[in-house]
Scaffold this motif. Structure first.
Motif, PDB file in Angstrom:
ATOM      1  N   ASP A 117     -50.166 -13.707 -25.569  1.00 39.80           N
ATOM      2  CA  ASP A 117     -50.516 -12.754 -24.610  1.00 39.80           C
ATOM      3  C   ASP A 117     -50.152 -11.433 -25.250  1.00 39.80           C
ATOM      4  OD1 ASP A 117     -51.115 -14.424 -22.622  1.00 39.80           O
ATOM      5  OD2 ASP A 117     -49.131 -14.498 -21.760  1.00 39.80           O
TER       6      ASP A 117
ATOM      7  N   ARG B 106     -36.256 -17.549 -12.545  1.00 37.87           N
ATOM      8  CA  ARG B 106     -36.511 -17.869 -13.698  1.00 37.87           C
ATOM      9  C   ARG B 106     -35.341 -18.287 -14.259  1.00 37.87           C
ATOM     10  NH1 ARG B 106     -37.260 -13.850 -17.256  1.00 37.87           N
ATOM     11  NH2 ARG B 106     -37.668 -12.508 -15.587  1.00 37.87           N
ATOM     12  N   ARG B 167     -44.328 -23.114 -13.393  1.00 37.60           N
ATOM     13  CA  ARG B 167     -44.341 -22.246 -12.428  1.00 37.60           C
ATOM     14  C   ARG B 167     -43.644 -20.935 -12.707  1.00 37.60           C
ATOM     15  NH1 ARG B 167     -44.431 -19.996  -8.129  1.00 37.60           N
ATOM     16  NH2 ARG B 167     -44.381 -20.813  -5.879  1.00 37.60           N
ATOM     17  N   GLN B 169     -43.611 -19.760 -15.868  1.00 35.55           N
ATOM     18  CA  GLN B 169     -44.007 -19.297 -17.107  1.00 35.55           C
ATOM     19  C   GLN B 169     -45.542 -18.609 -16.631  1.00 35.55           C
ATOM     20  OE1 GLN B 169     -42.813 -18.939 -20.004  1.00 35.55           O
ATOM     21  NE2 GLN B 169     -40.778 -19.904 -19.104  1.00 35.55           N
ATOM     22  N   MET B 170     -45.919 -19.436 -15.763  1.00 36.50           N
ATOM     23  CA  MET B 170     -47.704 -18.995 -15.604  1.00 36.50           C
ATOM     24  C   MET B 170     -48.041 -18.694 -14.306  1.00 36.50           C
ATOM     25  SD  MET B 170     -48.767 -22.199 -17.831  1.00 36.50           S
ATOM     26  CE  MET B 170     -47.809 -22.483 -19.444  1.00 36.50           C
ATOM     27  N   PRO B 171     -49.254 -18.199 -13.877  1.00 38.52           N
ATOM     28  CA  PRO B 171     -49.580 -17.784 -12.564  1.00 38.52           C
ATOM     29  C   PRO B 171     -49.240 -19.056 -11.553  1.00 38.52           C
ATOM     30  CG  PRO B 171     -51.174 -16.823 -14.136  1.00 38.52           C
ATOM     31  CD  PRO B 171     -50.092 -17.532 -14.872  1.00 38.52           C
ATOM     32  N   GLU B 172     -49.172 -18.704 -10.363  1.00 36.09           N
ATOM     33  CA  GLU B 172     -48.927 -19.759  -9.427  1.00 36.09           C
ATOM     34  C   GLU B 172     -50.065 -20.786  -9.444  1.00 36.09           C
ATOM     35  OE1 GLU B 172     -47.368 -18.182  -5.614  1.00 36.09           O
ATOM     36  OE2 GLU B 172     -47.540 -20.398  -4.559  1.00 36.09           O
ATOM     37  N   GLU B 173     -51.210 -20.372  -9.534  1.00 44.67           N
ATOM     38  CA  GLU B 173     -52.259 -20.958  -9.262  1.00 44.67           C
ATOM     39  C   GLU B 173     -52.473 -21.929 -10.556  1.00 44.67           C
ATOM     40  OE1 GLU B 173     -55.989 -19.654 -10.264  1.00 44.67           O
ATOM     41  OE2 GLU B 173     -56.882 -21.722  -9.585  1.00 44.67           O
ATOM     42  N   GLN B 174     -52.135 -21.738 -11.503  1.00 43.25           N
ATOM     43  CA  GLN B 174     -51.989 -22.341 -12.619  1.00 43.25           C
ATOM     44  C   GLN B 174     -51.077 -23.419 -12.616  1.00 43.25           C
ATOM     45  OE1 GLN B 174     -54.015 -22.573 -15.878  1.00 43.25           O
ATOM     46  NE2 GLN B 174     -53.135 -24.467 -15.418  1.00 43.25           N
TER      47      GLN B 174
END
Lengths: 191, 191
Positions: A117, B106, B167, B169-174
């Motif tokens: 990123d 986190r 969850r 590290q990345m967007p929730e959808e991912q």
DNA sequence: ACCTGAACACCGTTCAAGT
DNA sequence: ACCTGAACACCGTTCAAGT
């Protein structure tokens, strides 16, 4: 094997310090992960902390320098897999290779994710390249119909990163099982 | 709601400090993860650093205290799912609940993993309990034939932890997509 | 019984001064 | 051109001294 940067002829002591710092960093990162103390690394290399920062402006630069050779190997593997006759085997092979690659230092996966990123990161270029190879292998897998149609490059990347993280946290055998099951989840519905 | 421990009547100021520390810790952990600075937390709570250590001997104790209520909810969910008629839905529900549970801070997943192995950890008891519920739900799933026969409790635990990490590290959808695919990998071969 | 804050041992990072 | 190490700003953790 010559890892020196743009300037022409580094002073002999500078080169030696650079080499020693790399060696100590490698062993420290292997033992304690990528968050290992930089002061400790400098001390073990027998140089002042300022010398470390003179050679490597930050932790990422140090990790990046250590990854150079391993990156070359990884990208060669990527090229070979892109030419592999079986798209399924190629994708599986790539995922395994990346997981293995990231497993050298605990904490490396997280750094690589950030590096993708952050285009100011010293790791950015190689992360982008890794990502591109993955995308192409997934496209091939789709074309060959060996992967479920709703799986994206991001999905495979997530799986890969998760597997690398599991490898950091648990026994290797457990990580292998995880990877096998997760890859099965990417197979086409009727598979 | 009374979170005070064995001693009978805590002094009024002690109770207030305890409450304030919890509140500040919660917001600090939510913002910066479980590695957030304890000195900062004490400062924001308006107490000296020694007061924080007086109430919580270490970071784990602080996290454990914050998790109390959420643990109760999680275990109630576990009990309900153990009585659920569909073993498949019960297991899926549990995995989702645990991932959600671990997603508050986190870095929490890593602490929970350590907590399971370390019986000196303040988080150990709840980790063991979570693990036990998982094992029973997997046994039920096996009995009902809704999970591949070679999948163990450790496999499901690895999947769950990996999903929680994704969850973080990345967007929730991912993360949702990852979890869905990975769970598909646990279905019986003929499924 | 509880709170305070100095004290200690560690960090990452910078930079003036040296050679 | 490179190295040094003091300096600064931050940590976690302990503990004698206070109230």
């Amino acid at each position: 094997m010559n890892t020196t940067r743009p300037g022409r002829r580094p002073r002999a002591d500078a080169r030696r310090n650079y080499e020693r710092l790399l060696a100590e960093a490698d062993s420290a990162f292997r033992e304690n992960g990528t968050e290992a103390s930089l002061e400790n690394i400098a001390r073990r290399a027998g140089v002042a902390i300022g010398t470390l920062y003179g050679h490597f402006p930050n932790r990422r630069a140090l990790v990046g320098a250590l990854l150079q050779d391993r990156n070359d190997v990884l990208f060669e593997t990527g090229d070979r897999l892109l030419a592999h006759p079986s798209a399924a085997e190629a994708l599986t092979g790539w995922v395994h290779a990346v997981v293995e690659h990231a497993a050298v230092y605990r904490g490396l996966v997280a750094m690589l994710i950030d590096g993708l990123d952050d285009d100011a990161s010293e790791l950015h270029e190689s992360c982008v390249r890794m990502s591109a190879i993955g995308e192409r292998l997934i496209a091939n897998a789709h074309a060959a119909g060996v992967i479920r149609h709703d799986a994206t490059g991001a999905d495979v990347a997530a799986l890969m990163n998760a597997a690398a993280w599991v490898r950091e946290q648990m026994p290797e055998e457990q990580a292998d099982r995880f990877l096998r099951f997760a890859m099965d989840g990417l197979r086409p519905a009727g598979g």
